[in-house]
Design a protein around this motif. Structure first.
Motif, PDB file in Angstrom:
ATOM      1  N   ARG A 165      -1.112  -0.711  14.002  1.00  0.00           N
ATOM      2  CA  ARG A 165      -0.150  -1.383  13.138  1.00  0.00           C
ATOM      3  C   ARG A 165      -0.728  -2.654  12.505  1.00  0.00           C
ATOM      4  N   ARG A 166      -1.420  -3.434  13.303  1.00  0.00           N
ATOM      5  CA  ARG A 166      -1.951  -4.695  12.761  1.00  0.00           C
ATOM      6  C   ARG A 166      -3.037  -4.413  11.713  1.00  0.00           C
ATOM      7  N   ALA A 167      -3.894  -3.410  11.971  1.00  0.00           N
ATOM      8  CA  ALA A 167      -4.934  -3.066  10.994  1.00  0.00           C
ATOM      9  C   ALA A 167      -4.273  -2.510   9.722  1.00  0.00           C
ATOM     10  N   TRP A 168      -3.225  -1.737   9.911  1.00  0.00           N
ATOM     11  CA  TRP A 168      -2.506  -1.137   8.766  1.00  0.00           C
ATOM     12  C   TRP A 168      -1.764  -2.220   7.968  1.00  0.00           C
ATOM     13  N   ASP A 169      -1.143  -3.180   8.688  1.00  0.00           N
ATOM     14  CA  ASP A 169      -0.446  -4.294   8.008  1.00  0.00           C
ATOM     15  C   ASP A 169      -1.416  -5.041   7.084  1.00  0.00           C
ATOM     16  N   LYS A 170      -2.644  -5.221   7.575  1.00  0.00           N
ATOM     17  CA  LYS A 170      -3.637  -5.972   6.793  1.00  0.00           C
ATOM     18  C   LYS A 170      -3.967  -5.202   5.506  1.00  0.00           C
ATOM     19  N   VAL A 171      -4.091  -3.887   5.643  1.00  0.00           N
ATOM     20  CA  VAL A 171      -4.363  -3.071   4.449  1.00  0.00           C
ATOM     21  C   VAL A 171      -3.239  -3.279   3.436  1.00  0.00           C
ATOM     22  N   GLN A 172      -2.006  -3.303   3.917  1.00  0.00           N
ATOM     23  CA  GLN A 172      -0.859  -3.455   3.009  1.00  0.00           C
ATOM     24  C   GLN A 172      -0.943  -4.762   2.229  1.00  0.00           C
ATOM     25  N   THR A 173      -1.184  -5.868   2.971  1.00  0.00           N
ATOM     26  CA  THR A 173      -1.194  -7.167   2.270  1.00  0.00           C
ATOM     27  C   THR A 173      -2.459  -7.314   1.422  1.00  0.00           C
TER      28      THR A 173
ATOM     29  N   GLY B 262       0.786  -1.240   0.000  1.00  0.00           N
ATOM     30  CA  GLY B 262       0.000   0.000   0.000  1.00  0.00           C
ATOM     31  C   GLY B 262       0.810   1.278   0.000  1.00  0.00           C
ATOM     32  N   TYR B 263       2.104   1.179  -0.300  1.00  0.00           N
ATOM     33  CA  TYR B 263       2.948   2.393  -0.292  1.00  0.00           C
ATOM     34  C   TYR B 263       2.763   3.152  -1.616  1.00  0.00           C
TER      35      TYR B 263
END
Ligand SMILES: Cc1cc2nc3c(=O)[nH]c(=O)nc-3n(C[C@H](O)[C@H](O)[C@H](O)COP(=O)(O)OP(=O)(O)OC[C@H]3O[C@@H](n4cnc5c(N)ncnc54)[C@H](O)[C@@H]3O)c2cc1C
Length: 475
Positions: A218-226, A88-89
């Protein structure tokens, strides 16, 4: 002595010797001065330049990139700093593509190691771990690998945030307690916390000084990334190529070896003083230095009290990385993985696979975090290297005599970084973050710590973009 001269002297004495020197000319050198040539400051400067503004970037070091630092002398240029560019970057990926840089996906390489477990001076076979007496995980997590993997599952199970951006909503204040309080409430013993949160710690220095709200985010954001794309990209030739290419486009607007020591602002502009005695004027200023180094800059007038307090108090994560080369693949001799999770000064050891051929181990990396990093940092680079090698060799006799330190970076010891990233303590997010994203007169704030919606490199660019937009509205 003439009256005016006397008045000047008296005023100077009242202000004290450390007052910033006055500049002879008042003409602005630039529309905007940016402090710090990391990707945040460089992104701000690029966006403003695209809009026709005259920019000047002042960088303390002799190179650009800040916390993006690629060890180019080593096989495959491993990263001493920022490593993975995630799915998501949007900003980072877009800028890299526009600058013609190639991104390589390392996701497959990251997940292929099966690290050994080394606790209490012994290597514990994975099959023995669930019932091993040194396994302090809570009963329902005994099967899990030690460290933060099980912790993250517990966070996911109890994460109250419907989306990552909710972390900053006023209602989320209610969840802003320490990791320690959260884990104790969920039945973890002190031993479980010490072994499985604080050893090779993911965030903070202990479970007490890190907010669980940062983990929910962080965990919610990590999920968005993957969910967007499950990749871990790296710039071909090293991530540092990204800020270098950005700086090259800015040309002579970027000045190196200019540590900023003082800033004076007025209703009309900002005056910036560097350690070498040089000074620069502009209509606006962007502070894109990390939060720790901002402590060493004198602001006149002083920054708003909440901003000054945040700069003084908000902690940053400490990580020391040691890179090793192995003369022989000793892991083939002892049959263990070169990667290890240890409770020693050697920290977490990973196998680097930086070559085109995924199967080739190009070296070892030791990540030493939190208090262990702080203790290691009391030693010289040579002593620290010798200590981590000796700790590893005690666990891996087959490695004896085969290891050599080829790279070392302590981020806490770096005066222009003072840590790896901002690490909010309980209660700090809602108190300080709104202040750090607000302009203070003619000063605007960028940098990874001044982001609302992202982490790491994307956070740095998000904050840089916000600062540029704020200034475009005022120019
Ligand atoms: C070990 C490590 C691992 C990381 N892993 C990841 C990862 O996997 N993925 C990810 O997205 N991010 C990761 N990050 C974070 C990422 O690297 C940073 O968030 C990002 O590079 C920060 O950019 P920045 O421009 O905000 O700050 P910086 O890159 O720190 O740039 C700030 C600049 O300001 C300069 N400066 C400081 N003080 C002064 C002064 N007084 N005068 C002039 N200049 C000054 C510094 O020298 C520096 O160049 C990691 C960081 C580290 C250290």
């Amino acid at each position: 002595m003439r009256r005016r001269q006397l008045m000047r002297l008296t005023t100077a004495a009242m202000l004290g010797a450390s007052t910033l020197p006055r500049r002879a000319t008042a003409a602005a050198d630039a529309d905007v001065i940016v402090i710090g040539a990391g990707i945040s400051g460089l992104y701000t400067a690029s966006l403003l330049k695209e809009q026709g503004a005259k920019v000047r970037v002042l960088e303390a070091k002799s190179h650009v990139g800040g916390r993006l630092l690629s060890l180019r002398k080593l096989d495959g240029a491993p990263e001493a700093g920022g490593d993975s560019i995630l799915g998501g970057y949007g900003r980072v990926r877009d800028v890299a593509v526009k600058l013609g840089l190639k991104l390589i996906d390392y996701e497959q390489r990251r997940s292929r190691e099966k690290p050994e477990i080394a606790i209490g001076g012994q290597v514990i076979p994975r099959t023995a771990w669930p019932t091993h007496p040194l396994n302090l995980l809570p009963t329902d997590g005994k099967q899990e690998f030690p460290g933060r993997r099980y912790f993250e599952k517990v966070v996911d199970q109890h994460n109250p945030l419907a989306s990552a951006s909710d972390w900053f909503e006023p209602a989320s204040k209610a969840y802003d307690e320490s990791v320690y309080a959260f884990l104790r409430r969920h039945g973890w013993s002190d031993g479980a916390i010490a072994q499985n949160y604080e050893t090779n710690i993911g965030r903070g220095t202990s479970a007490h000084d890190c907010s669980i709200l940062t983990w929910f985010f962080r965990r919610a954001w990590d999920k968005v990334q993957t969910d967007i794309e499950n990749v871990a990209l790296k710039v071909s030739g090293g991530n540092q190529s990204l800020p270098e290419a950005m700086a090259a486009k800015l040309g002579d607007a970027v000045l190196l070896n200019r540590p900023v020591v003082g800033v004076r602002t007025s209703n009309t502009g900002a005056e910036v003083h560097c350690q070498d005695g040089s000074s620069y004027n502009a209509k606006f200023l962007v502070c894109a230095a990390p939060i720790g180094p901002l402590r060493s800059i004198r602001f006149d007038p002083a920054l708003p009290p909440a901003v000054a307090k945040a700069i003084r108090l908000v902690p940053t994560m400490m990580i020391t990385k040691v890179f090793l080369s192995a003369r022989k693949p000793f892991w083939e001799a002892d049959g263990l993985s070169p990667a290890m999770w240890t409770d020693t000064f050697a920290g977490e050891i990973g196998a680097l696979r930086q070559a085109e051929d995924n199967d080739r181990v190009t070296g070892l990396i030791m990540r030493i975090r939190g208090f262990t990093s702080q203790r290691l940092d009391t030693l010289s680079e040579q002593e620290a290297g010798a200590l981590v090698i000796s700790e590893y060799q005690k666990l891996r006799p087959a490695a004896k005599g085969l290891l050599e330190v080829v790279g070392y970076k302590s981020w806490a010891k770096d005066p222009y970084a003072r840590g790896t990233w901002v690490e909010w303590a309980p209660g700090q997010i809602h108190e300080f973050l709104p202040e750090l994203v607000k302009p203070a007169g003619r000063i605007h704030f960028a940098g990874e710590h001044a982001s609302l919606a992202n982490r790491g490199m994307e956070a740095a660019m998000e904050a840089g973009e916000r600062a540029a937009i704020e200034i475009m509205d005022r120019l």
